[in-house]
Design a protein around this motif. Structure first.
Motif, short mmCIF file in Angstrom:
data_model
loop_
_atom_site.label_atom_id
_atom_site.label_comp_id
_atom_site.label_asym_id
_atom_site.label_seq_id
_atom_site.Cartn_x
_atom_site.Cartn_y
_atom_site.Cartn_z
N UNK A 196 13.07 -18.93 17.70
CA UNK A 196 13.85 -18.05 16.18
C UNK A 196 15.12 -18.07 16.35
N UNK A 197 16.31 -18.70 17.23
CA UNK A 197 17.24 -18.85 17.46
C UNK A 197 18.20 -19.18 16.76
N UNK A 198 17.97 -19.91 15.92
CA UNK A 198 18.82 -20.42 14.78
C UNK A 198 19.06 -19.09 13.57
N UNK A 199 17.68 -18.89 13.51
CA UNK A 199 17.68 -17.62 12.52
C UNK A 199 18.43 -16.11 13.12
N UNK A 209 31.44 -10.50 30.49
CA UNK A 209 31.74 -11.81 29.49
C UNK A 209 30.04 -12.70 30.04
N UNK A 210 29.22 -13.01 29.11
CA UNK A 210 28.39 -13.37 29.71
C UNK A 210 28.41 -15.23 29.84
N UNK A 211 27.96 -16.11 30.39
CA UNK A 211 28.27 -17.80 31.46
C UNK A 211 27.48 -17.84 31.85
N UNK A 212 26.37 -19.07 30.94
CA UNK A 212 25.63 -19.67 31.23
C UNK A 212 24.17 -19.97 30.76
N UNK A 213 23.17 -20.75 31.17
CA UNK A 213 21.65 -21.70 30.48
C UNK A 213 21.39 -20.29 30.20
N UNK A 214 21.37 -19.90 28.61
CA UNK A 214 19.91 -18.61 28.78
C UNK A 214 18.31 -19.00 28.12
N UNK A 215 18.56 -20.86 27.77
CA UNK A 215 16.82 -21.24 28.69
C UNK A 215 16.66 -21.36 26.57
N UNK A 216 15.52 -21.61 26.11
CA UNK A 216 14.81 -22.19 25.37
C UNK A 216 14.42 -20.74 24.42
N UNK A 225 18.91 -26.65 18.23
CA UNK A 225 16.65 -26.79 18.26
C UNK A 225 16.49 -27.55 19.18
N UNK A 226 15.41 -27.36 19.19
CA UNK A 226 14.59 -28.66 20.39
C UNK A 226 13.28 -28.46 19.28
N UNK A 227 12.75 -29.53 19.69
CA UNK A 227 10.95 -29.93 18.98
C UNK A 227 9.89 -29.56 20.22
N UNK A 228 9.15 -28.82 19.69
CA UNK A 228 8.29 -27.95 20.02
C UNK A 228 6.79 -28.81 19.96
N UNK A 264 4.36 -23.70 15.22
CA UNK A 264 4.67 -22.51 14.71
C UNK A 264 5.86 -21.63 15.63
N UNK A 265 5.98 -22.06 16.05
CA UNK A 265 7.73 -21.41 16.42
C UNK A 265 8.70 -22.86 16.47
N UNK A 266 9.88 -22.04 15.45
CA UNK A 266 10.78 -22.78 15.35
C UNK A 266 11.81 -22.19 17.40
N UNK A 267 12.31 -22.89 17.53
CA UNK A 267 13.01 -23.38 19.49
C UNK A 267 14.25 -23.91 19.38
N UNK A 268 14.92 -22.57 20.00
CA UNK A 268 16.12 -23.45 20.12
C UNK A 268 17.00 -23.27 21.74
N UNK A 269 17.64 -24.45 22.28
CA UNK A 269 18.13 -24.24 23.54
C UNK A 269 19.29 -23.05 23.30
N UNK A 270 20.03 -22.17 24.35
CA UNK A 270 20.96 -21.62 23.75
C UNK A 270 21.71 -21.38 25.56
N UNK A 271 23.24 -21.90 25.18
CA UNK A 271 24.17 -21.13 26.06
C UNK A 271 24.91 -20.99 25.29
#
Length: 392
Positions: free
Chosen positions: A169-172, A159-166, A202-205, A209-216
């Protein structure tokens, strides 16, 4: 260093560039930067699957070409030269990470559908503000699983817990490849992106040319990749560092060519401004730096493919010098275009942002230079710092 590609590799890079020239010119890239589009990302991934870009390093039983990191770097360089939105590069990187698994069943379930374009993967290997090695991991894995069951095949549940960062393309993504710390060291886990314990925002970059998101993650079941060696995480980080460097030198090469074309056409005092000696000297230095770093990049990827002892050090050398080139080339492009180089309508800002993002991604020269110095001079003379993912 004079390291040349094979005819097949030159043809592969040329095919990628021609595809981008026909379907994704800089005007369309600029439109994407103004309004990042999931539709264009999906279109590029479909094309990448059809043209075998995603499976360059995947084995033929997994639907891939069974080639090496050098071949994948050639594709990444061509994508960088066209400033292709990062979605296709992210998908390529995710496939390469999964291809490191020694478990054929694991590759059959996850890698083969990704190579075919049926699943979308993304990587999340570093916490926000964390270092570019195992100390930068902020996700913890707990459970009764084994990362090495004696055969090298990982077993059991985690089982995983924590902040995986930015993550780009995580939204896709249908699945995320997340770095996590376990009782026996770092590992990379396959995580279903749709699990309710996965939070993606989603986060602003700056580089659009990259669509990024914060993952936890909170209590998310995950499957570890099976690796033959304990340094699997370091191995993955180094390969991705090479691919980012390839994207950088590709973008830098196009920035140089666009700048040269402008300097040949723009006239002042009745002469092309490119004929002025001060400009010629600067451009000559940039060309020499770009050519040298490009060939060093190819050699480094080849060194990884054949297991040379200097592959680890050369990864840091190339990334350090490429990061310095990125700053110099982006500044020259803007300055030599004069006032219009500062406008939104010109493509200079697209290259400036892409080059600076690539310079920072997986460590800039400030990160890698102490690693190089320690390898060259010896430990104890510089602040302790590790190679990407592990000790020198």
């Amino acid at each position: 260093m004079d390291f040349r590609l094979s005819e097949e590799q030159v043809a592969m890079g040329g095919a990628v560039r021609r595809r981008l020239d026909r379907h994704l010119d800089l005007a369309r890239v600029a439109q994407y930067a103004d309004a990042p589009s999931a539709g264009l990302d999906a279109e590029l991934r479909r094309a990448a699957a059809e043209l075998d870009w995603l499976g360059v390093t995947a084995a033929p039983p997994d639907g891939g070409l069974g080639l090496g990191l050098l071949d994948l770097a050639v594709v990444a360089e061509a994508l960088g030269a066209g400033l292709a939105p990062a979605g296709v590069g992210t998908a390529m990187a995710a496939c390469d990470v999964l291809a490191t698994s020694i478990d054929p069943e694991q590759r059959r379930r996850w890698l083969a559908p990704m190579v075919a374009g049926e699943l979308v993967g993304a990587t999340a290997l570093r916490a926000p503000g964390g270092s570019w090695d195992r100390a930068g991991i902020a996700v913890t894995a707990t459970g009764d699983g084994l990362l090495n069951s004696g055969t090298g095949i990982a077993t059991g549940e985690f089982l995983l817990d924590g902040d995986a960062g930015i993550a780009g393309q995580a939204e896709d993504a249908d699945l995320l490849l997340v770095a996590a710390t376990t009782a026996t060291g770092p590992a990379i886990f396959v995580v279903p992106a749709g699990h309710p314990g996965v939070s993606i925002h989603a986060v602003e970059t700056v580089d659009r040319t990259v669509r990024a998101a914060r993952v936890s993650l909170a209590g998310v079941p995950a499957e570890p990749l099976s690796w033959a060696h304990d340094d699997g995480f370091e191995h993955v980080v180094r390969r991705l560092t090479v691919l980012v460097s390839a994207d950088l030198v590709g973008a830098a090469g196009t920035a140089l060519r666009i700048t040269l074309d402008h300097l040949r056409a723009r006239r002042q005092f009745g002469r092309a401004i490119g004929s002025f000696q001060a400009i010629q000297h600067e451009l000559a230095e940039l060309y020499v730096a770009w050519t040298t770093i490009t060939q060093a990049l190819w050699y480094t990827a080849h060194a990884h493919d054949i297991g040379r002892d200097d592959a680890v050090l050369m990864t840091s050398v190339v990334k350090s010098r490429a990061a310095d080139l990125a700053r110099r080339m982006s500044a020259a492009m803007v300055q030599f275009h004069g006032a219009m180089g500062f406008t939104w309508e010109h493509s200079a800002h697209l290259f400036f942002k892409r080059l600076h993002r690539d310079a920072y991604d997986f460590g800039d020269d400030g990160w890698h230079d102490p690693i190089i110095a320690t390898a060259a001079i010896g430990p104890g003379t510089h602040p302790p710092q590790s190679l990407p993912g592990g000790p020198p």
